[in-house]
Write a protein that holds these residues in place. Structure first.
Motif, PDB file in Angstrom:
ATOM      1  N   SER A  36       9.618   0.906   0.496  1.00 47.57           N
ATOM      2  CA  SER A  36       8.329   1.327  -0.060  1.00 47.57           C
ATOM      3  C   SER A  36       8.396   2.712  -0.685  1.00 47.57           C
ATOM      4  CB  SER A  36       7.258   1.324   1.038  1.00 47.57           C
ATOM      5  OG  SER A  36       7.163   0.067   1.649  1.00 47.57           O
ATOM      6  N   HIS A  37       9.462   3.455  -0.432  1.00 41.34           N
ATOM      7  CA  HIS A  37       9.617   4.818  -0.939  1.00 41.34           C
ATOM      8  C   HIS A  37      11.002   4.961  -1.564  1.00 41.34           C
ATOM      9  CE1 HIS A  37       6.475   5.023   2.140  1.00 41.34           C
ATOM     10  NE2 HIS A  37       6.000   6.066   1.494  1.00 41.34           N
ATOM     11  N   PRO A  38      11.213   4.344  -2.715  1.00 41.88           N
ATOM     12  CA  PRO A  38      12.554   4.335  -3.308  1.00 41.88           C
ATOM     13  C   PRO A  38      13.063   5.712  -3.706  1.00 41.88           C
ATOM     14  CG  PRO A  38      10.913   3.473  -4.843  1.00 41.88           C
ATOM     15  CD  PRO A  38      10.229   3.605  -3.530  1.00 41.88           C
ATOM     16  N   HIS A  39      12.166   6.693  -3.815  1.00 45.19           N
ATOM     17  CA  HIS A  39      12.612   8.046  -4.172  1.00 45.19           C
ATOM     18  C   HIS A  39      12.977   8.885  -2.952  1.00 45.19           C
ATOM     19  CE1 HIS A  39      11.545   7.383  -8.340  1.00 45.19           C
ATOM     20  NE2 HIS A  39      10.322   7.029  -7.992  1.00 45.19           N
ATOM     21  N   CYS A  40      12.804   8.310  -1.775  1.00 43.42           N
ATOM     22  CA  CYS A  40      13.103   9.047  -0.534  1.00 43.42           C
ATOM     23  C   CYS A  40      14.411   8.529   0.057  1.00 43.42           C
ATOM     24  CB  CYS A  40      11.966   8.890   0.478  1.00 43.42           C
ATOM     25  SG  CYS A  40      12.290   9.697   2.064  1.00 43.42           S
ATOM     26  N   ASP A  41      15.404   9.386   0.077  1.00 41.93           N
ATOM     27  CA  ASP A  41      16.664   9.049   0.752  1.00 41.93           C
ATOM     28  C   ASP A  41      16.567   9.523   2.197  1.00 41.93           C
ATOM     29  OD1 ASP A  41      17.865   7.989  -1.562  1.00 41.93           O
ATOM     30  OD2 ASP A  41      18.372  10.014  -2.238  1.00 41.93           O
ATOM     31  N   LEU A  42      17.034   8.691   3.117  1.00 41.41           N
ATOM     32  CA  LEU A  42      16.916   8.992   4.546  1.00 41.41           C
ATOM     33  C   LEU A  42      18.277   9.299   5.146  1.00 41.41           C
ATOM     34  CD1 LEU A  42      14.387   6.248   5.752  1.00 41.41           C
ATOM     35  CD2 LEU A  42      13.947   8.698   5.553  1.00 41.41           C
ATOM     36  N   SER A  43      18.303  10.328   5.969  1.00 44.53           N
ATOM     37  CA  SER A  43      19.471  10.635   6.792  1.00 44.53           C
ATOM     38  C   SER A  43      19.016  10.602   8.247  1.00 44.53           C
ATOM     39  CB  SER A  43      20.027  12.017   6.447  1.00 44.53           C
ATOM     40  OG  SER A  43      21.044  12.394   7.367  1.00 44.53           O
ATOM     41  N   LEU A  44      19.604   9.723   9.046  1.00 44.70           N
ATOM     42  CA  LEU A  44      19.188   9.533  10.431  1.00 44.70           C
ATOM     43  C   LEU A  44      20.284  10.008  11.371  1.00 44.70           C
ATOM     44  CD1 LEU A  44      17.200   8.363  12.552  1.00 44.70           C
ATOM     45  CD2 LEU A  44      18.389   6.169  12.293  1.00 44.70           C
ATOM     46  N   VAL A  45      19.892  10.851  12.332  1.00 43.29           N
ATOM     47  CA  VAL A  45      20.819  11.364  13.337  1.00 43.29           C
ATOM     48  C   VAL A  45      20.243  11.054  14.715  1.00 43.29           C
ATOM     49  CG1 VAL A  45      21.999  13.387  14.261  1.00 43.29           C
ATOM     50  CG2 VAL A  45      21.552  13.224  11.812  1.00 43.29           C
ATOM     51  N   VAL A  93       0.837  -1.201   0.000  1.00 39.77           N
ATOM     52  CA  VAL A  93       0.000   0.000   0.000  1.00 39.77           C
ATOM     53  C   VAL A  93       0.870   1.247   0.000  1.00 39.77           C
ATOM     54  CG1 VAL A  93      -1.709   1.317   1.299  1.00 39.77           C
ATOM     55  CG2 VAL A  93      -1.920  -1.168   1.130  1.00 39.77           C
ATOM     56  N   LEU A  94       1.908   1.243   0.827  1.00 42.00           N
ATOM     57  CA  LEU A  94       2.810   2.385   0.868  1.00 42.00           C
ATOM     58  C   LEU A  94       3.475   2.616  -0.486  1.00 42.00           C
ATOM     59  CD1 LEU A  94       4.593   1.812   4.292  1.00 42.00           C
ATOM     60  CD2 LEU A  94       3.137   3.747   3.720  1.00 42.00           C
ATOM     61  N   ALA A  95       3.872   1.528  -1.129  1.00 40.51           N
ATOM     62  CA  ALA A  95       4.626   1.648  -2.378  1.00 40.51           C
ATOM     63  C   ALA A  95       3.791   2.272  -3.489  1.00 40.51           C
ATOM     64  CB  ALA A  95       5.138   0.275  -2.802  1.00 40.51           C
ATOM     65  N   VAL A  96       2.524   1.879  -3.602  1.00 41.77           N
ATOM     66  CA  VAL A  96       1.708   2.375  -4.718  1.00 41.77           C
ATOM     67  C   VAL A  96       1.137   3.756  -4.442  1.00 41.77           C
ATOM     68  CG1 VAL A  96       1.134   0.045  -5.467  1.00 41.77           C
ATOM     69  CG2 VAL A  96      -0.398   1.234  -3.880  1.00 41.77           C
ATOM     70  N   THR A  97       1.217   4.225  -3.195  1.00 43.37           N
ATOM     71  CA  THR A  97       0.705   5.564  -2.876  1.00 43.37           C
ATOM     72  C   THR A  97       1.818   6.555  -2.576  1.00 43.37           C
ATOM     73  OG1 THR A  97       0.477   4.978  -0.520  1.00 43.37           O
ATOM     74  CG2 THR A  97      -1.436   4.595  -1.946  1.00 43.37           C
TER      75      THR A  97
END
Length: 308
Positions: free
Chosen positions: A126-135, A91-95
Motif C-alpha cells: 500500500s506504500h510503494p514509496h516506503c522501503d522498510l528495514s526490519l531489525v 484506503v491506505l494506498a490512495v492516502t
C-alpha cells in the motif's frame, strides 16, 4: 440488455456487514461484537439475517449461549477477511504519502507477532514509496540503536523512556508441571541474559515470595527460551502473547507477576512521513488478534495445565 434482477453469483452486501460478521466470529458472539463495530446487538443480528437471506445460505448456528460457523460460514468468512483486507489496503494506498523514504523499524523479539511479516508486506504493497528495514533483537538493544540514530522507531517493552503506550498484557509463568513441583527444591528458570526487563521481574517476584531458584538455562533469544521450556528444562516468564499454543501456563502456586507494557519509541525531533501510519496500521492489525488470541490460549491451556 438491462438486468433488473440480482445475480445469485454476485456479492450484494456492504463492508460494514462483513466487518460485523467477522467481529461476531472472532469475538464469540453478537454481544461481544457490539463494542468492536459500534452497533447494537439487534442491528448486528439484523445484518446477519439479511446477509444469509441474500446468499440463501445459513452462515451461523446460534443458540442462547453460543454462536458458531456452519461449514458454509467458514468458507464465506475466509473470503470476507480477504475482502476487508483488500478494502483497507485500498484506503491506505490512495492516502499514502508520495515521499520516497526508508523506514528503519526495530521490533523487540519477544513482542514480534507471528504474522508480523505478512502485516509488513500488506503495508509495503500500500506504500510503494516506503522501503522498510526490519531489525529484531532485545528491547534494550533496539532502544540504544534508536538513540544512536540507527533506527527510526522501535516497538519494545517498558525498558526505555519517552515511549508511547500501545497496550498492556499480563506476564505469565510458562513451563511443565515437573519443572515447578519439587518440594523444597529451587525453581529451575529459563531466562534471557541481562539486561532483560522480564528477567528482573522474575527475580523480584521470587524474592517477594521467598521462593528459592536457580538459573538452569540462559537463552539468547525468545525462540531459544520457548524451545527450552517445551523441552521441560525449566519455567520462564513471558508476555502472554509470546506463549505459543503448544506451551503450558504454569501453576497458580507461583508468585504473582505484574502486567507489562508494549511501547512505541520514535526518534525525537525527526520527520518520518510513514512512521505514524505504520504505527496505526500495525496497532490495528495486532490488536485485532491480541484479545482473541489471548482467550484462545487460555482456553487451550486450561485443560492441559500440569498434564490434566
Amino acid at each position: 440488455m438491462s438486468m433488473t434482477n440480482r445475480s445469485p453469483f454476485k456479492l450484494d452486501t456492504d463492508l460494514i456487514t462483513l466487518r460485523s460478521l467477522v467481529a461476531v466470529v472472532e469475538e464469540g458472539g453478537f454481544s461481544a461484537a457490539t463494542k468492536r463495530v459500534h452497533r447494537t446487538q439487534s442491528a448486528i443480528s439484523l445484518q446477519m439475517a439479511k446477509l444469509e437471506e441474500r446468499l440463501h445460505v445459513k452462515l451461523l448456528d446460534r443458540t442462547s449461549r453460543s454462536v458458531s460457523l456452519t461449514p458454509s460460514g467458514e468458507t464465506f468468512v475466509s473470503y470476507a477477511r480477504r475482502i476487508l483486507e483488500l478494502a483497507d489496503e485500498a484506503v491506505l494506498a490512495v492516502t499514502a504519502p508520495d515521499e520516497q523514504e526508508l523506514l528503519r523499524v526495530g521490533f523487540a523479539e519477544y513482542l514480534a507477532p507471528q504474522h508480523l511479516h505478512s502485516l509488513l508486506a500488506r503495508f509495503r504493497r500500500s506504500h510503494p514509496h516506503c522501503d522498510l528495514s526490519l531489525v529484531l533483537g532485545s528491547g534494550t538493544a533496539m532502544i540504544k540503536a534508536l538513540e544512536h540514530g540507527e533506527l527510526d522507531m522501535v516497538f519494545a517493552g517498558p525498558e526505555g523512556e519517552n515511549g508511547q503506550l500501545l497496550w498492556e498484557e499480563p506476564l505469565v509463568w510458562t513451563g511443565m508441571k515437573e519443572s515447578v513441583d519439587h518440594d523444597g527444591a529451587p525453581l529451575e528458570l529459563v531466562l534471557m541474559p541481562p539486561p532483560c526487563w522480564y528477567r528482573q521481574k522474575t527475580f523480584d517476584a521470587l524474592a517477594r515470595a521467598s521462593r528459592p531458584w536457580k538459573l538452569s538455562v540462559e537463552a539468547n533469544s525468545v525462540q531459544a527460551v520457548q524451545s527450552a521450556v517445551r523441552a521441560g528444562l525449566g519455567v520462564s516468564v513471558l508476555p502472554l502473547s509470546a506463549v505459543q499454543s503448544d506451551m503450558l501456563l504454569a501453576s497458580d502456586s507461583l508468585p504473582a507477576l505484574p502486567d507489562t507494557s508494549v511501547m512505541i519509541y520514535v526518534q525525537q525531533d525527526s520527520y518520518q512521513p510513514y512512521a505514524r501510519r505504520l504505527i496505526d496500521f500495525l496497532l490495528a492489525g495486532i490488536e485485532e488478534n491480541l484479545e482473541n488470541r489471548t482467550v484462545m490460549l487460555m482456553q487451550a491451556t486450561s485443560t492441559r495445565v500440569h498434564g490434566n
